[in-house]
Scaffold this active site. Structure first.
Site, PDB file in Angstrom:
ATOM      1  N   GLU A 159       0.767  -1.294   0.020  1.00  0.00           N
ATOM      2  CA  GLU A 159      -0.013  -0.030  -0.042  1.00  0.00           C
ATOM      3  C   GLU A 159       1.014   1.206  -0.166  1.00  0.00           C
ATOM      4  O   GLU A 159       0.623   2.184   0.625  1.00  0.00           O
ATOM      5  CB  GLU A 159      -0.951  -0.029   1.211  1.00  0.00           C
ATOM      6  CG  GLU A 159      -1.883  -1.064   0.934  1.00  0.00           C
ATOM      7  CD  GLU A 159      -3.478  -0.973   1.713  1.00  0.00           C
ATOM      8  OE1 GLU A 159      -3.704   0.263   1.904  1.00  0.00           O
ATOM      9  OE2 GLU A 159      -3.843  -2.045   1.960  1.00  0.00           O
TER      10      GLU A 159
HETATM   11  N1  CAA Z   1      -6.246  11.284  -3.882  1.00  0.00           N
HETATM   12  C1  CAA Z   1      -6.858  11.775  -5.206  1.00  0.00           C
HETATM   13  N2  CAA Z   1      -5.953  12.270  -6.275  1.00  0.00           N
HETATM   14  C2  CAA Z   1      -4.624  12.290  -5.838  1.00  0.00           C
HETATM   15  C3  CAA Z   1      -3.993  12.051  -4.744  1.00  0.00           C
HETATM   16  C4  CAA Z   1      -4.978  11.331  -3.797  1.00  0.00           C
HETATM   17  N3  CAA Z   1      -4.403  11.113  -2.612  1.00  0.00           N
HETATM   18  N4  CAA Z   1      -2.761  12.143  -4.841  1.00  0.00           N
HETATM   19  C5  CAA Z   1      -2.461  12.386  -6.001  1.00  0.00           C
HETATM   20  N5  CAA Z   1      -3.667  12.748  -6.890  1.00  0.00           N
HETATM   21  C6  CAA Z   1      -3.954  13.112  -8.161  1.00  0.00           C
HETATM   22  C7  CAA Z   1      -2.928  14.318  -8.587  1.00  0.00           C
HETATM   23  O1  CAA Z   1      -3.697  15.533  -8.269  1.00  0.00           O
HETATM   24  C8  CAA Z   1      -2.825  14.043 -10.081  1.00  0.00           C
HETATM   25  O2  CAA Z   1      -3.913  14.286 -10.635  1.00  0.00           O
HETATM   26  P1  CAA Z   1      -3.544  16.026 -11.819  1.00  0.00           P
HETATM   27  O3  CAA Z   1      -2.805  15.345 -12.788  1.00  0.00           O
HETATM   28  O4  CAA Z   1      -4.978  16.029 -12.401  1.00  0.00           O
HETATM   29  O5  CAA Z   1      -3.026  16.831 -11.106  1.00  0.00           O
HETATM   30  C9  CAA Z   1      -2.913  12.660 -10.266  1.00  0.00           C
HETATM   31  O6  CAA Z   1      -3.702  12.036  -8.854  1.00  0.00           O
HETATM   32  C10 CAA Z   1      -1.483  11.839 -10.283  1.00  0.00           C
HETATM   33  O7  CAA Z   1      -0.839  12.363  -9.114  1.00  0.00           O
HETATM   34  P2  CAA Z   1       0.646  12.450  -9.280  1.00  0.00           P
HETATM   35  O8  CAA Z   1       1.144  13.222 -10.585  1.00  0.00           O
HETATM   36  O9  CAA Z   1       1.154  12.748  -8.034  1.00  0.00           O
HETATM   37  O10 CAA Z   1       1.157  11.083  -9.702  1.00  0.00           O
HETATM   38  P3  CAA Z   1       2.476  10.078  -9.642  1.00  0.00           P
HETATM   39  O11 CAA Z   1       2.564   9.461 -10.774  1.00  0.00           O
HETATM   40  O12 CAA Z   1       3.606  11.110  -9.367  1.00  0.00           O
HETATM   41  O13 CAA Z   1       2.326   8.969  -8.277  1.00  0.00           O
HETATM   42  C11 CAA Z   1       2.663   8.337  -6.098  1.00  0.00           C
HETATM   43  C12 CAA Z   1       2.223   9.719  -7.074  1.00  0.00           C
HETATM   44  C13 CAA Z   1       2.330   9.071  -4.869  1.00  0.00           C
HETATM   45  C14 CAA Z   1       4.011   8.039  -6.064  1.00  0.00           C
HETATM   46  C15 CAA Z   1       1.576   7.154  -6.464  1.00  0.00           C
HETATM   47  O14 CAA Z   1       1.881   6.475  -7.578  1.00  0.00           O
HETATM   48  C16 CAA Z   1       1.507   6.161  -5.456  1.00  0.00           C
HETATM   49  O15 CAA Z   1       0.895   6.165  -4.185  1.00  0.00           O
HETATM   50  N6  CAA Z   1       2.425   5.037  -5.577  1.00  0.00           N
HETATM   51  C17 CAA Z   1       2.319   3.881  -4.641  1.00  0.00           C
HETATM   52  C18 CAA Z   1       1.378   2.873  -5.093  1.00  0.00           C
HETATM   53  C19 CAA Z   1       0.912   2.146  -4.250  1.00  0.00           C
HETATM   54  O16 CAA Z   1       0.634   2.564  -3.065  1.00  0.00           O
HETATM   55  N7  CAA Z   1       0.646   0.655  -4.283  1.00  0.00           N
HETATM   56  C20 CAA Z   1       0.003  -0.024  -3.588  1.00  0.00           C
HETATM   57  C21 CAA Z   1      -0.415  -1.161  -4.227  1.00  0.00           C
HETATM   58  S1  CAA Z   1      -2.032  -1.765  -3.552  1.00  0.00           S
HETATM   59  C22 CAA Z   1      -1.853  -2.887  -2.311  1.00  0.00           C
HETATM   60  O17 CAA Z   1      -0.478  -2.967  -1.840  1.00  0.00           O
HETATM   61  C23 CAA Z   1      -2.811  -3.659  -1.792  1.00  0.00           C
HETATM   62  C24 CAA Z   1      -2.572  -4.708  -1.014  1.00  0.00           C
HETATM   63  O18 CAA Z   1      -2.782  -5.856  -1.878  1.00  0.00           O
HETATM   64  C25 CAA Z   1      -2.293  -4.714   0.197  1.00  0.00           C
END
Ligand code: CAA
Length: 380
Positions: free
Chosen positions: A363
């Protein structure tokens, strides 16, 4: 400011604590060793209302607040972190997403059985080349009339094998990055949808994790959640809440480590006295206690802000990073206090350390959480 739990929260804690100690604890070491899914325990958790705690009763849930959820998650994970993650994925990644973003048609059909625990859900975002860089996914959904045809491979899917329904993220328009990602609900058993073998993991071994394969799987267009292109934001918004769940899982592991350390150090006699009489042990226990209290406060603050509909994503990330690091430190010290005994599989002590590690990874890794936190702090 009031730190007192409500009557409902105290009752949730008591129920979850007694259930975990009486029903989950027996067999926990064997389930870990043999990778046995805690099917019976999950069914009982459903009967207790723990599989859709925060969902409105009209959609089959318990209608409780997020703090109650963190309390139940902590108590379950204190005894079996594998059961904790099954519960966490169903509650905060699947039910939450459906309640917040899905149509009433999908809520009626899928949320009701998921929230009541009659069905189990999974959340499938990651792919081999798209872990932290989640929007770099390749699974593609091609629309043709009233259906989408989905092809691709997903991995590291918790509940992948035992789930009935999967929240699936796929690209509906190539070349526009995250704006081309959409979110779907896919049923197990649909033609072309296969699950991989259960992964052989370091920890949380009683929960299942696997790959999912989609070969031109035909799904009704009404199983699209939100609009085309909104999938990535739906995923990130959902993960904000998921991170509170995983932080609570880590807290449960840390609390189990403290409890075991206190009990063992009071009874283990060396040099004619309990080892707890030594400052070297006392200081480890003091540090565990202090850090656990701090983690719990961070978690409850994030949960409270979520319920107040305030900006909480960075606070959920803080809670997850901190609680997962506390879980690693506390479980490592717990093994140290138990010495050779704690290193043995049958002690159930080394499992805490193995289970703790994943909370720093899934996550969103600790590094990704720090990206989320720093972005918020550096906002102008
Ligand atoms: N809520 C809603 N929207 C959001 C947000 C949030 N918390 N955070 C960012 N956004 C929006 C941004 O505003 C952006 O929108 P716009 O382009 O319209 O402005 C869009 O989402 C994309 O955001 P970023 O440009 O910041 O995206 P990024 O590619 O740079 O990624 C990141 C950001 C924080 C690195 C994200 O990719 C991330 O959290 N990565 C980790 C993924 C993850 O947690 N994976 C877990 C897998 S699931 C799992 O583990 C489940 C399981 O089985 C236990």
């Amino acid at each position: 400011m009031n730190f007192q739990l409500t009557e409902e929260q105290i009752l949730t804690q008591k129920t979850a604590r007694e259930f975990a100690d009486n029903e989950l604890a027996p067999g926990v070491v064997e389930r870990d060793e043999k990778k046995i899914f805690p099917k019976e325990g999950i069914k009982q958790m459903a009967d207790l209302g723990f599989m859709g705690i925060m969902v409105e009763p009209k959609w089959g849930g318990g209608g409780m607040d997020s703090i109650s959820y963190t309390i139940a998650m902590e108590e379950i994970s204190r005894v079996e972190a594998s059961s904790g993650v099954v519960m966490s994925v169903n509650n905060s990644l699947v039910c939450y997403l459906l309640e917040k973003f899905a149509s009433d048609h999908l809520k009626e059909k899928y949320l009701k059985p998921l929230a009541s625990g009659n069905k189990l859900g999974a959340f499938s975002l990651s792919e081999p080349q798209a872990g932290s860089d989640a929007s770099n996914m390749r699974t593609f959904a091609n629309k043709d009339g009233d259906h989408y045809y989905i092809s691709g491979t997903k991995n590291w899917v918790t509940n992948g094998i035992n789930s009935d329904y999967v929240i699936l993220f796929a690209v509906t328009e190539k070349g526009i990055g995250h704006k081309g990602v959409s979110c779907f609900l896919v049923e197990k058993g649909w033609d072309g949808f296969e699950t991989g073998k259960a992964e052989n993991k370091l920890g949380i071994r009683a929960s299942d994790t696997c790959e999912l394969y989609f070969d031109n799987v035909k799904i009704p267009a009404k199983n699209l959640i939100g609009n085309e292109g909104e999938g990535f934001k739906i995923a990130l918004a959902t993960l904000d809440g998921g991170r509170i769940g995983i932080a609570s899982q880590a807290l449960g592991i840390a609390q189990a480590s403290l409890n075991a350390s206190v009990a063992y150090s009071n009874e283990r006699i060396q040099f004619g006295k309990p080892i707890s009489k030594n400052q070297a042990i006392q200081f480890k226990i003091a540090d565990m206690g202090m850090e656990i209290e701090a983690a719990r406060l961070l978690i409850r603050q994030a949960a409270w802000k979520k319920d107040q509909k305030q900006n909480y994503g960075h606070l959920a990330s803080m809670a997850k990073v901190y609680a997962s690091e506390v879980a690693m430190r506390a479980s490592t010290q717990c093994v140290q206090i138990h010495g050779g005994f704690g290193y043995m599989r049958e002690s159930g002590i080394e499992r805490l350390m193995r289970d703790a590690k994943i909370t720093q990874i899934y996550e969103g890794t600790s590094e990704i959480q720090r990206v989320v936190i720093a972005r918020e702090l550096l906002k102008k």
